[in-house]
Scaffold this active site. Structure first.
Site: not given
Length: 131
Positions: A34, A75, A82, A101-102
């Site tokens: 990521e 995070e 995700e 996800k949003d």
């Protein structure tokens, strides 16, 4: 697709050291995969270095470290969401998957904004002292 239990260990881990190893593997995976996590880690390290430079007091350190670690944790949770959505949708678009996800990304954004506010409250007065 279900995993064959003969191929993978599906029993609960009973050894603390092994649990710690799995946790570090998870953290390393998020860091490796990521880009945003790498940015958050870099910015968190910069903030911690700034804390040493400006000789923060105990309360300032607590707020700073809370902010940094909270961004990192959120995070990681965002990445989990995700991955779970991608696993269930097989990487195909789904409106509910997009909402999930949003919302997870929104949680990261809000946490990062909180960290910026904390950093501003701590560091702006210290920077202004130089002028």
């Amino acid at each position: 697709m279900p995993m064959d239990s003969k191929d993978k260990n599906t029993e609960k881990n009973k050894q603390f050291i092994t649990s710690i190893e799995f946790a570090f593997t998870g953290i390393k995976t998020v860091f490796d995969e990521e880009r945003n996590m790498r940015k958050h880690v870099l910015l968190g390290i910069v903030a911690i270095i700034a804390g040493f430079v400006f000789r923060l007091n105990q309360m300032e350190w607590l707020w700073l470290l809370l902010s940094v670690f909270l961004v990192w944790i959120v995070e990681i949770v965002n990445t989990v969401f995700e991955n779970v959505v991608d696993m269930f949708t097989d990487f195909h678009f789904h409106p509910i998957g997009k909402k999930i996800k949003d919302m997870a990304a929104g949680a990261v954004l809000m946490t990062a904004f909180f960290a910026l506010i904390v950093a501003a409250i701590i560091f702006i007065p210290k920077i202004l002292e130089f002028f």
